[in-house]
Design a protein around this motif. Structure first.
Motif, PDB file in Angstrom:
ATOM      1  N   ILE A 141       0.741  -1.144   0.028  1.00 38.17           N
ATOM      2  CA  ILE A 141       0.110   0.008   0.145  1.00 38.17           C
ATOM      3  C   ILE A 141       0.784   1.439   0.026  1.00 38.17           C
ATOM      4  CG2 ILE A 141      -1.801   1.224   1.403  1.00 38.17           C
ATOM      5  CD1 ILE A 141      -3.010  -1.465   2.059  1.00 38.17           C
ATOM      6  N   VAL A 142       0.774   2.185  -0.935  1.00 41.33           N
ATOM      7  CA  VAL A 142       1.790   2.856  -1.465  1.00 41.33           C
ATOM      8  C   VAL A 142       1.166   4.346  -1.302  1.00 41.33           C
ATOM      9  CG1 VAL A 142       3.686   3.695  -2.764  1.00 41.33           C
ATOM     10  CG2 VAL A 142       2.837   1.139  -2.511  1.00 41.33           C
ATOM     11  N   LYS A 143       1.997   5.418  -0.729  1.00 40.50           N
ATOM     12  CA  LYS A 143       1.298   6.663  -0.835  1.00 40.50           C
ATOM     13  C   LYS A 143       2.231   7.467  -1.999  1.00 40.50           C
ATOM     14  CE  LYS A 143       0.546  10.756   1.836  1.00 40.50           C
ATOM     15  NZ  LYS A 143      -0.369  11.451   2.855  1.00 40.50           N
ATOM     16  N   CYS A 144       1.534   8.365  -2.695  1.00 42.87           N
ATOM     17  CA  CYS A 144       2.661   8.838  -3.820  1.00 42.87           C
ATOM     18  C   CYS A 144       3.245  10.034  -3.154  1.00 42.87           C
ATOM     19  CB  CYS A 144       1.440   9.510  -4.956  1.00 42.87           C
ATOM     20  SG  CYS A 144       0.765   8.273  -5.664  1.00 42.87           S
ATOM     21  N   VAL A 145       4.523   9.895  -3.004  1.00 45.87           N
ATOM     22  CA  VAL A 145       5.388  11.384  -2.512  1.00 45.87           C
ATOM     23  C   VAL A 145       6.495  11.803  -3.431  1.00 45.87           C
ATOM     24  CG1 VAL A 145       4.815  10.498  -0.097  1.00 45.87           C
ATOM     25  CG2 VAL A 145       6.951   9.643  -1.324  1.00 45.87           C
ATOM     26  N   GLY A 146       6.934  11.012  -4.305  1.00 48.44           N
ATOM     27  CA  GLY A 146       7.666  11.460  -5.261  1.00 48.44           C
ATOM     28  C   GLY A 146       7.648  10.773  -6.737  1.00 48.44           C
ATOM     29  N   LYS A 147       8.900  10.851  -7.400  1.00 49.82           N
ATOM     30  CA  LYS A 147       8.687  10.435  -8.801  1.00 49.82           C
ATOM     31  C   LYS A 147       8.453   8.905  -8.922  1.00 49.82           C
ATOM     32  CE  LYS A 147      11.396   9.589 -13.058  1.00 49.82           C
ATOM     33  NZ  LYS A 147      12.869   9.748 -13.585  1.00 49.82           N
ATOM     34  N   SER A 148       9.068   8.017  -8.285  1.00 50.56           N
ATOM     35  CA  SER A 148       8.901   6.671  -8.309  1.00 50.56           C
ATOM     36  C   SER A 148       7.486   6.255  -7.820  1.00 50.56           C
ATOM     37  CB  SER A 148       9.843   5.821  -7.589  1.00 50.56           C
ATOM     38  OG  SER A 148      11.001   6.080  -8.083  1.00 50.56           O
ATOM     39  N   THR A 149       6.927   6.738  -6.889  1.00 56.78           N
ATOM     40  CA  THR A 149       5.753   6.169  -6.160  1.00 56.78           C
ATOM     41  C   THR A 149       4.448   6.849  -6.953  1.00 56.78           C
ATOM     42  OG1 THR A 149       6.042   7.940  -4.677  1.00 56.78           O
ATOM     43  CG2 THR A 149       6.329   5.890  -3.787  1.00 56.78           C
ATOM     44  N   ALA A 190      13.169  15.812  -9.269  1.00 54.31           N
ATOM     45  CA  ALA A 190      12.746  14.875 -10.319  1.00 54.31           C
ATOM     46  C   ALA A 190      11.389  14.662 -10.381  1.00 54.31           C
ATOM     47  CB  ALA A 190      13.269  13.511  -9.502  1.00 54.31           C
ATOM     48  N   LEU A 191      10.655  14.865  -9.273  1.00 50.34           N
ATOM     49  CA  LEU A 191       9.219  15.021  -9.172  1.00 50.34           C
ATOM     50  C   LEU A 191       8.368  15.923 -10.440  1.00 50.34           C
ATOM     51  CD1 LEU A 191       6.326  13.786  -8.297  1.00 50.34           C
ATOM     52  CD2 LEU A 191       6.603  15.610  -6.298  1.00 50.34           C
ATOM     53  N   ASP A 192       9.167  17.420 -10.200  1.00 47.87           N
ATOM     54  CA  ASP A 192       8.604  18.288 -11.257  1.00 47.87           C
ATOM     55  C   ASP A 192       9.012  18.092 -12.699  1.00 47.87           C
ATOM     56  OD1 ASP A 192       7.870  19.905  -9.114  1.00 47.87           O
ATOM     57  OD2 ASP A 192       9.831  21.152  -9.138  1.00 47.87           O
ATOM     58  N   LEU A 193      10.036  17.323 -12.991  1.00 47.65           N
ATOM     59  CA  LEU A 193      10.326  16.927 -14.200  1.00 47.65           C
ATOM     60  C   LEU A 193       9.271  15.852 -14.854  1.00 47.65           C
ATOM     61  CD1 LEU A 193      14.264  16.884 -14.649  1.00 47.65           C
ATOM     62  CD2 LEU A 193      12.753  18.280 -15.752  1.00 47.65           C
ATOM     63  N   PHE A 194       8.938  14.929 -13.886  1.00 49.66           N
ATOM     64  CA  PHE A 194       8.137  13.742 -14.279  1.00 49.66           C
ATOM     65  C   PHE A 194       6.493  14.571 -14.456  1.00 49.66           C
ATOM     66  CE2 PHE A 194       5.044  10.544 -12.376  1.00 49.66           C
ATOM     67  CZ  PHE A 194       5.257   9.590 -13.531  1.00 49.66           C
ATOM     68  N   LYS A 195       6.544  15.601 -13.496  1.00 49.99           N
ATOM     69  CA  LYS A 195       4.919  15.951 -13.777  1.00 49.99           C
ATOM     70  C   LYS A 195       4.919  16.580 -15.028  1.00 49.99           C
ATOM     71  CE  LYS A 195       3.591  16.539  -8.882  1.00 49.99           C
ATOM     72  NZ  LYS A 195       3.306  17.619  -7.912  1.00 49.99           N
ATOM     73  N   LYS A 196       5.878  17.231 -15.366  1.00 49.18           N
ATOM     74  CA  LYS A 196       5.820  17.859 -16.685  1.00 49.18           C
ATOM     75  C   LYS A 196       5.690  16.807 -17.848  1.00 49.18           C
ATOM     76  CE  LYS A 196       8.359  22.042 -16.030  1.00 49.18           C
ATOM     77  NZ  LYS A 196       9.579  22.635 -15.609  1.00 49.18           N
TER      78      LYS A 196
END
Ligand code: FAD
Ligand code: NAD
Ligand code: FES
Length: 280
Positions: free
Chosen positions: A61-69, A266-272
């Motif tokens: 059970i995983v909470k989204c907190v960054g790029k991989s999640t 990393a998260l900002d780039l993934f979101k883009k």
């Protein structure tokens, strides 16, 4: 060898429940152990506690907190992840203690499930305190209701259960004369730190599951080192559970934040790259 996502369910905004096919983990894993998942060739290795097993599948059970999640959350039933390695770490020390208080903060409630079931089977009486920021973020309540002898729900904003933090309820129980033989606490590091401080004052052994940054998960890289009782330990092979009364919490918190800037980029780039994530 890749592993198929057999089932995926949304439990709350940004929190997902996955059953992932695995040939050996369902047979060999025990409560308290974790696995390491790598989504694809370019993916980071992320440690996740095993929340349960079923025929041929392991539950996380995983909470989204960054790029991989976040990336994991973009996968659906039928999709595959590249690697799932485990079981890693030592199992929880399950035995008959008597009265147990389990404390789950946010998504930290998930790894408590198999521990609670095993402790109950060992004859213990379970009081569970499960807290989240708001009612929408409370997970697995039905499963906790079914197993715990007493369930106390808290929300920071008072939208369900008692208003306040899980630590307020623990202090209340202790001040009313409840005697616990063991406490188990899993959740944000800051929560585990304050639960441990209360346990220390009440002289109750208190298991916490530490979540430092991990890389290999097998004791080779040193990334997960933590100080417990003045000695250096590797959370992946010596833990992940330790008596929180003896953990150097300030050092752990400092180390957890050491890559914050890189994680944000990393998260900002993934979101883009993926665009709209409002469905999360
Ligand atoms: P990032 O942007 O990389 O990081 C976000 C935050 O997660 C950071 O603040 C950092 O402190 C932490 N983090 C980053 N990389 C790691 C890493 N390799 N190891 C540990 N922490 C990291 N989360 C769950 O939602 N469910 C679980 O069951 C769960 N179990 C865990 C069990 C263990 C033993 C450990 C060590 C961690 C567990 N976590 C769990 C936390 C989870 O591993 C991190 O949220 C995840 O690695 C973050 O990756 P990211 O790329 O999405 O975020
Ligand atoms: P959150 O930040 O929303 O907090 C959940 C609850 O914890 C709050 O409602 C409150 O009752 C308690 N809490 C928070 N701060 C506190 C404080 N200062 N004092 C006392 N109590 C406090 O939770 P979240 O966003 O779902 O995050 C859960 C955390 O659990 C993540 O950091 C995740 O890495 C961790 N986790 C750890 C493991 C593990 O095995 N160690 C497994 C899963 C999740
Ligand atoms: Fe490398 Fe623990 S994660 S030593």
């Amino acid at each position: 060898m890749s592993h198929k996502i057999l089932k995926k369910a949304k439990l709350a905004t940004g929190i997902y429940d996955y059953f992932i096919a695995h040939p050996t983990l369902p047979v060999f894993s025990k409560p308290g152990q974790f696995l390491i998942i790598r989504i694809d060739e370019r993916g980071e290795r992320i440690p996740l506690t095993i929340a349960g097993v079923s025929d041929g599948a392991v539950r996380v059970i995983v909470k989204c907190v960054g790029k991989s999640t976040y990336k994991l959350a973009t996968l659906n039933e039928g999709d595959e992840v590249l690697e799932v390695v485990g079981p890693l770490g030592n199992p929880s020390e399950i035995e008959f203690y008597g009265e147990i208080c389990l404390i789950g903060g946010g998504v930290g409630a998930a790894p408590l499930l198999p521990i609670m079931k095993a402790l109950k089977e060992a004859g213990n009486r379970i009081t569970a305190i499960i807290g989240a920021s708001t009612s929408e973020q409370l997970i697995l309540l039905e499963e906790f209701k079914r197993t715990a002898h007493e369930l106390i729900i808290t929300t920071d904003d008072g939208s369900l259960g008692k208003k306040g933090l899980v630590t307020h309820r623990l202090e209340e129980l202790l001040s009313k004369g409840n005697n616990f033989d063991r406490i188990w606490a899993i959740g944000p590091t800051i929560m585990m730190k304050f639960v441990s401080a209360i346990a220390s004052r009440a002289e109750i052994p208190c298991w916490v599951s530490l979540n430092p940054i991990m890389v290999d998960g097998t004791g080779m890289c040193g990334a997960c080192r933590v100080e417990v009782n003045g000695s250096m330990k590797f959370a992946c092979v010596d833990g992940p559970e330790f008596d929180g009364r003896f953990v150097n919490w300030n050092e752990l918190i400092k180390r957890q934040h050491q890559y914050q800037e890189q994680e944000r980029i990393a998260l900002d780039l993934f979101k883009k790259e993926v665009g709209d994530l409002s469905w999360l």
